[in-house]
Design an enzyme around this catalytic site. Structure first.
Site, short mmCIF file in Angstrom:
data_model
loop_
_atom_site.label_atom_id
_atom_site.label_comp_id
_atom_site.label_asym_id
_atom_site.label_seq_id
_atom_site.Cartn_x
_atom_site.Cartn_y
_atom_site.Cartn_z
N HIS A 47 75.36 -8.14 24.24
CA HIS A 47 75.00 -6.73 24.24
C HIS A 47 76.19 -5.79 24.38
O HIS A 47 76.02 -4.58 24.57
CB HIS A 47 74.00 -6.46 25.37
CG HIS A 47 72.70 -7.17 25.18
ND1 HIS A 47 71.83 -6.86 24.16
CD2 HIS A 47 72.12 -8.18 25.87
CE1 HIS A 47 70.76 -7.64 24.24
NE2 HIS A 47 70.92 -8.45 25.26
N GLU A 154 63.43 -16.68 25.60
CA GLU A 154 63.04 -15.27 25.70
C GLU A 154 62.13 -14.79 24.57
O GLU A 154 61.96 -13.60 24.37
CB GLU A 154 64.30 -14.40 25.77
CG GLU A 154 65.31 -14.67 24.67
CD GLU A 154 66.66 -14.02 24.91
OE1 GLU A 154 66.75 -13.13 25.77
OE2 GLU A 154 67.62 -14.41 24.22
N ASP A 180 62.95 -9.83 27.78
CA ASP A 180 62.81 -10.01 26.33
C ASP A 180 61.54 -10.78 25.99
O ASP A 180 60.93 -10.57 24.94
CB ASP A 180 64.03 -10.71 25.76
CG ASP A 180 65.21 -9.77 25.58
OD1 ASP A 180 64.99 -8.55 25.56
OD2 ASP A 180 66.35 -10.23 25.47
#
Length: 258
Positions: A47, A154, A180
């Site tokens: 990220h 996830e 997620d």
């Protein structure tokens, strides 16, 4: 180089490995947090942060972790073999692959981490990066037995295929991502939704029945202790920025009331 992968050592001893996130992705942060005594310092390249293909940036992070006597724990943006190999060449030994959904994906990633995979030639190549001390040790300063591979669970598909995923040779731990997972199940950020909780419970049960260690995030000490009792062995127990916010906010509040 720091000897012995502390995450692998903890898993092998059936004790929890505790880590903390360095959200600034700075070598100074990694060295400082590692010196506290954590088994690993988590750096998220999925990220943000430098590209996992930026070898000099990874070199500095690995070097900082080694100086502090901790393990650099890197979440990659993908499990593509060339991404994995580049991180390994830079000396990263503990890798977390996000958003896996099938056993085939995991096996492909696992093969990329090994010179010898399940008794056959692996898909890792020998280079002249930090892992071989820049060509001085072509046997590999990071040998197969020191590589630790984890995957994020996830998505609903990952939960569905988890039993097959956990059976893949070379997989060391499965890390639950409730946030997620809640998105994948159609309940964004509702981690307490019954469907999300049921999925997490399925992950916990399935991983417990395998030879793979279970990982997760618990920022509260009591919650972390409960997770250990529930079988979690790879635990991220905090983050650099949240700790700074909480500590400094408390100090400011104390000064403001005087």
């Amino acid at each position: 180089m720091h000897e012995g992968n502390t995450v692998l050592q903890a898993i092998a001893a059936d004790r929890p490995a505790f880590g903390v996130a360095a959200e600034t992705r700075s070598p100074i942060a990694v060295e400082t947090l590692g010196a506290v005594g954590f088994d690993f310092v988590w750096v998220d390249l999925e990220h943000g942060g430098p590209s996992p293909l930026d070898a000099p940036a990874l070199d500095e992070l690995v070097r900082a972790a080694a100086l502090a006597g901790t393990e650099l724990f890197v979440r990659l943006p993908s499990g593509e073999p060339h991404v994995i190999r580049k991180a390994l060449d830079a000396g990263v030994r503990t890798l977390l692959v996000p958003r896996v959904e099938t056993a085939t994906e995991v096996e492909r990633a696992a093969r990329a981490t090994r010179y010898v995979y399940d008794g056959e030639p692996g898909d890792r190549g020998i280079g002249d990066g930090r892992d071989t001390r820049w060509g001085a040790d072509l046997a590999g300063a990071v040998a197969d037995e020191e590589v630790c591979l984890g995957v994020m669970i996830e998505t609903a598909a990952a939960v569905e295929h988890l039993e097959a995923i956990c059976a893949i040779p070379g997989l060391d731990f499965a890390f639950v991502g409730p946030a997620d997972l809640s998105v994948s199940l159609g309940h964004p950020l509702e981690t307490d939704h019954p469907e999300v909780r049921a999925a997490v419970s399925t992950v916990e049960t399935t991983v417990a029945a395998s030879d793979v260690a279970l990982g997760g995030i618990r920022n509260d000490p009591e919650a972390a202790a409960a997770a250990i009792d529930d079988g979690y062995r790879v635990l991220r127990v905090g983050g650099q920025l949240a700790a700074a916010r909480e500590t400094l906010a408390e100090r400011l509040d104390a000064l403001s009331t005087e």
